[in-house]
Design a protein around this motif. Structure first.
Motif, PDB file in Angstrom:
ATOM      1  N   TYR A  59      42.770  56.312  55.397  1.00  0.00           N
ATOM      2  CA  TYR A  59      43.851  55.484  54.850  1.00  0.00           C
ATOM      3  C   TYR A  59      44.690  56.238  53.827  1.00  0.00           C
ATOM      4  O   TYR A  59      45.851  55.917  53.610  1.00  0.00           O
ATOM      5  CB  TYR A  59      43.270  54.218  54.212  1.00  0.00           C
ATOM      6  CG  TYR A  59      43.189  53.054  55.172  1.00  0.00           C
ATOM      7  CD1 TYR A  59      44.324  52.335  55.530  1.00  0.00           C
ATOM      8  CD2 TYR A  59      41.973  52.678  55.736  1.00  0.00           C
ATOM      9  CE1 TYR A  59      44.262  51.271  56.412  1.00  0.00           C
ATOM     10  CE2 TYR A  59      41.897  51.611  56.620  1.00  0.00           C
ATOM     11  CZ  TYR A  59      43.042  50.917  56.961  1.00  0.00           C
ATOM     12  OH  TYR A  59      42.974  49.868  57.844  1.00  0.00           O
ATOM     13  N   ASP A 216      38.969  38.788  60.813  1.00  0.00           N
ATOM     14  CA  ASP A 216      39.870  39.653  61.575  1.00  0.00           C
ATOM     15  C   ASP A 216      39.249  40.006  62.929  1.00  0.00           C
ATOM     16  O   ASP A 216      39.904  39.971  63.974  1.00  0.00           O
ATOM     17  CB  ASP A 216      40.148  40.913  60.762  1.00  0.00           C
ATOM     18  CG  ASP A 216      41.425  41.630  61.166  1.00  0.00           C
ATOM     19  OD1 ASP A 216      42.115  41.159  62.088  1.00  0.00           O
ATOM     20  OD2 ASP A 216      41.726  42.671  60.557  1.00  0.00           O
ATOM     21  N   TYR A 273      43.829  41.180  45.995  1.00  0.00           N
ATOM     22  CA  TYR A 273      43.176  42.189  46.826  1.00  0.00           C
ATOM     23  C   TYR A 273      41.681  41.881  46.980  1.00  0.00           C
ATOM     24  O   TYR A 273      40.962  41.738  45.992  1.00  0.00           O
ATOM     25  CB  TYR A 273      43.332  43.579  46.219  1.00  0.00           C
ATOM     26  CG  TYR A 273      44.711  44.171  46.356  1.00  0.00           C
ATOM     27  CD1 TYR A 273      45.228  44.505  47.605  1.00  0.00           C
ATOM     28  CD2 TYR A 273      45.508  44.413  45.234  1.00  0.00           C
ATOM     29  CE1 TYR A 273      46.494  45.063  47.738  1.00  0.00           C
ATOM     30  CE2 TYR A 273      46.771  44.972  45.356  1.00  0.00           C
ATOM     31  CZ  TYR A 273      47.259  45.291  46.606  1.00  0.00           C
ATOM     32  OH  TYR A 273      48.510  45.844  46.742  1.00  0.00           O
ATOM     33  N   ILE A 373      43.525  47.055  51.567  1.00  0.00           N
ATOM     34  CA  ILE A 373      43.109  46.844  52.951  1.00  0.00           C
ATOM     35  C   ILE A 373      43.206  45.371  53.340  1.00  0.00           C
ATOM     36  O   ILE A 373      43.784  45.028  54.364  1.00  0.00           O
ATOM     37  CB  ILE A 373      41.671  47.347  53.172  1.00  0.00           C
ATOM     38  CG1 ILE A 373      41.534  48.813  52.721  1.00  0.00           C
ATOM     39  CG2 ILE A 373      41.264  47.197  54.632  1.00  0.00           C
ATOM     40  CD1 ILE A 373      42.388  49.779  53.488  1.00  0.00           C
ATOM     41  N   TYR A 374      42.627  44.504  52.535  1.00  0.00           N
ATOM     42  CA  TYR A 374      42.720  43.061  52.788  1.00  0.00           C
ATOM     43  C   TYR A 374      43.230  42.364  51.539  1.00  0.00           C
ATOM     44  O   TYR A 374      42.803  42.664  50.428  1.00  0.00           O
ATOM     45  CB  TYR A 374      41.355  42.474  53.190  1.00  0.00           C
ATOM     46  CG  TYR A 374      41.013  42.749  54.632  1.00  0.00           C
ATOM     47  CD1 TYR A 374      41.636  42.048  55.670  1.00  0.00           C
ATOM     48  CD2 TYR A 374      40.078  43.718  54.965  1.00  0.00           C
ATOM     49  CE1 TYR A 374      41.340  42.319  56.994  1.00  0.00           C
ATOM     50  CE2 TYR A 374      39.770  43.997  56.287  1.00  0.00           C
ATOM     51  CZ  TYR A 374      40.407  43.281  57.295  1.00  0.00           C
ATOM     52  OH  TYR A 374      40.118  43.566  58.615  1.00  0.00           O
ATOM     53  N   GLU A 378      46.636  37.547  53.598  1.00  0.00           N
ATOM     54  CA  GLU A 378      46.219  37.695  54.981  1.00  0.00           C
ATOM     55  C   GLU A 378      45.076  36.738  55.308  1.00  0.00           C
ATOM     56  O   GLU A 378      45.015  36.212  56.431  1.00  0.00           O
ATOM     57  CB  GLU A 378      45.786  39.134  55.269  1.00  0.00           C
ATOM     58  CG  GLU A 378      45.444  39.357  56.740  1.00  0.00           C
ATOM     59  CD  GLU A 378      45.153  40.792  57.113  1.00  0.00           C
ATOM     60  OE1 GLU A 378      44.917  41.033  58.312  1.00  0.00           O
ATOM     61  OE2 GLU A 378      45.160  41.662  56.224  1.00  0.00           O
ATOM     62  N   LEU A 440      52.844  41.465  56.022  1.00  0.00           N
ATOM     63  CA  LEU A 440      51.824  42.509  56.140  1.00  0.00           C
ATOM     64  C   LEU A 440      52.334  43.805  56.783  1.00  0.00           C
ATOM     65  O   LEU A 440      51.634  44.403  57.599  1.00  0.00           O
ATOM     66  CB  LEU A 440      50.648  41.974  56.967  1.00  0.00           C
ATOM     67  CG  LEU A 440      50.030  40.647  56.516  1.00  0.00           C
ATOM     68  CD1 LEU A 440      49.016  40.145  57.541  1.00  0.00           C
ATOM     69  CD2 LEU A 440      49.391  40.785  55.139  1.00  0.00           C
ATOM     70  N   GLU A 443      49.880  46.780  56.193  1.00  0.00           N
ATOM     71  CA  GLU A 443      48.549  46.717  56.796  1.00  0.00           C
ATOM     72  C   GLU A 443      48.547  47.401  58.156  1.00  0.00           C
ATOM     73  O   GLU A 443      47.488  47.694  58.713  1.00  0.00           O
ATOM     74  CB  GLU A 443      48.094  45.263  56.919  1.00  0.00           C
ATOM     75  CG  GLU A 443      47.526  44.663  55.645  1.00  0.00           C
ATOM     76  CD  GLU A 443      48.560  44.413  54.551  1.00  0.00           C
ATOM     77  OE1 GLU A 443      48.175  44.018  53.442  1.00  0.00           O
ATOM     78  OE2 GLU A 443      49.771  44.606  54.801  1.00  0.00           O
ATOM     79  N   LYS A 445      49.154  46.529  61.264  1.00  0.00           N
ATOM     80  CA  LYS A 445      48.445  45.873  62.355  1.00  0.00           C
ATOM     81  C   LYS A 445      49.394  45.375  63.444  1.00  0.00           C
ATOM     82  O   LYS A 445      49.027  44.538  64.272  1.00  0.00           O
ATOM     83  CB  LYS A 445      47.613  44.711  61.805  1.00  0.00           C
ATOM     84  CG  LYS A 445      46.491  45.162  60.885  1.00  0.00           C
ATOM     85  CD  LYS A 445      45.697  43.992  60.325  1.00  0.00           C
ATOM     86  CE  LYS A 445      44.568  44.500  59.443  1.00  0.00           C
ATOM     87  NZ  LYS A 445      43.799  43.400  58.815  1.00  0.00           N
TER      88      LYS A 445
END
Length: 492
Positions: A59, A216, A273, A373-374, A378, A440, A443, A445
């Motif tokens: 990352y 997820d 976070y 990350i999360y 989300e 997002l 992220e 995704k």
């Protein structure tokens, strides 16, 4: 009766003889000793190393010529571009997955993730045999390792469609079996990790972090190509995060400079976070937050590489008028003050990642960086989607989506709730997908969301719409094919 007894004795003797014969023939047979860490300090050090091994390290990775490796899915989706002229971006843009640069990228991801998996395997094997821990302490450390094993494995599924049991194995698991391994690790982690927020737990993963990851996972299992209906399980696993009140949406300040986005950009300790990767690198993402032409600007030139995460025009249209996320100096920026010698001079450019200027408004000299990350936003969106699929458009689902949307628009949460509550299930779920695009971007995704939902965002008739994937094309008017969703599997 005597005959049966003698027969059993004879068979037993033959078995013993065979056993000793086999041992005598195996001259290199060595009994494996019980593996353990030398002490609790060594064990804790091994667990801490998981936070900077494998996918967490990826990352933070960047390359001066190629850019951001983990942006590969965003590039392949056609929704983001890069100014890189070599390496994997030009090939991904053309969906040329056989290009050597793409195969090299695939190998890099595979190798890094297995580094993380094998490090986690070692912790899981050795912690139970290490003296000095209470059973609860052992369980917590093994839970952290199982989280990271699942974290790395889930990314391999998103990247390749599955993974093998061992790094060099030629046989890969079916997608369903791969997911089941990830699910089991995360259920174990949830049962043993503390129910704290990330900062309370000294920036270590918690039961809520594991729940977010499993939510997820369940959404991905429910969508294509696996299509196992796990929406009810996703809702059940995510609700405790929300009800715990350990995490919250970051609040907006008095003006756009101190918006929630800018707070998240500069404050990794914000309790929105659930999991943040920290690290130090020689090349930070801030180097990719400006266009290549910024190399000619005196106040930034020595730090700039190029814009490695440029949203296409159609993507930026996902932001409605008045949505702060689409405004300048929030997620993206399009101008920079170059000189101020009696007059103000601004350079104008295509949208670039303002969010990557994590230490302020300029490129920071520090090589310390982080990647969220999360986030709680989300979690709310995942829960809204899962509950809508499993229970319909309920006040709960409407509340979760309205919370995220209201933070960034001028509409009140009450008014938004009224608008959302009258939608059909399918239309409501599309609104969740739209909010995922808006909320997002970093992220990354976009591709896995396109795959699992089987829909692609297209701007037409003055609005962003989701069309069936088989009807969609990228910004280069190239239709997707099923080979485009996963990178090529590295050969053993």
């Amino acid at each position: 009766m005597q005959y049966c007894t003698k027969t059993k004795i004879l068979i037993f003797i033959i078995g013993v003889v065979c056993l000793f014969s086999c041992q005598n023939e195996t001259t290199d047979f060595v009994e494996n000793p019980v593996k353990a860490y030398s002490d609790t300090i060594a064990a804790n050090t091994a667990v801490d190393a998981l936070y900077a091994t494998g996918l967490p390290q990826l990352y933070l990775s960047a390359d001066q010529e190629y850019g951001i490796p983990l942006a590969w899915g965003s590039y392949l989706s056609g929704l983001f571009e890069s100014e890189a002229t070599q390496g994997y971006f030009p090939a991904l843009e053309k969906q040329n997955l056989e290009d050597p640069s793409v195969r090299d990228l695939a190998k890099q991801i595979y190798t890094s993730c297995f580094d993380g998996i094998e490090a986690a395997d070692t912790v899981i094997l050795q912690i139970p045999n290490t003296s000095g821990f209470t059973p609860a302490e052992q369980a917590k450390l093994v839970g952290e390792a199982k989280f990271f094993r699942a974290f790395n494995r889930f990314y391999l599924i998103r990247t390749f469609g599955s993974f093998p049991d061992e790094r060099h194995a030629s046989a890969w698991l079916s997608m369903e079996k791969a997911y089941l391994k990830v699910e089991k690790d995360l259920l174990d982690a949830i049962a043993t990790l503390p129910e704290k927020n990330f900062q309370e737990n000294n920036s270590h993963v918690t039961a809520f972090t594991a729940r977010a990851l499993l939510g997820d996972v369940y959404l991905h299992m429910s969508g294509k190509p696996l299509q196992k209906n796990k929406y009810e399980q996703a809702a059940a696993i995510l609700r405790p995060i929300i009800r715990s009140e350990k995490h919250h949406l970051a609040a907006n300040g008095a003006n756009e400079t101190v918006s929630a986005i800018n707070t998240l950009r500069t404050t990794p300790t914000n309790d929105e976070y659930l999991y943040v990767v920290y690290g130090e690198t020689s090349l930070t993402r801030a180097s990719f937050a400006f266009p290549k032409m910024a190399k000619n600007w005196e106040n930034v030139k020595e730090h700039v590489a190029f814009n490695a995460f440029k949203p296409i025009q159609a993507f930026m249209r996902c932001y409605a008028d008045g949505d702060i996320r689409g405004k300048d100096r929030q997620y993206f920026h399009t101008f920079f003050k170059v000189k101020d010698e009696g007059k103000t001079i601004f350079e104008i450019f295509d949208p670039a990642p303002y969010f990557w200027l994590a230490s302020g408004t300029d490129i920071a000299a520090s090589n310390k960086q982080y990647w969220g990350i999360y986030r709680y936003a989300e979690v709310l969106l995942m829960a809204a989607e899962a509950i809508a699929h499993s229970e319909g458009v309920t006040p709960e689902t409407v509340n979760y989506l309205a919370q995220v949307r209201a933070r960034s628009t001028s509409d009140s949460q009450i008014e938004l709730s009224k608008q959302l509550s009258v939608l059909s299930v399918n239309k409501f779920i599309e609104e969740v997908w739209l909010e995922r695009l808006r909320e997002l971007p970093y992220e990354m995704k976009q591709l896995s969301d396109i795959l699992r939902t089987d829909h692609y965002p297209v701007y037409k008739d003055s609005t962003l719409q989701f069309v069936p994937l088989q009807e969609a094309g990228t910004s280069q008017d190239k239709l997707f094919n099923k080979q485009s969703f996963f990178l090529p599997k590295p050969t053993p």
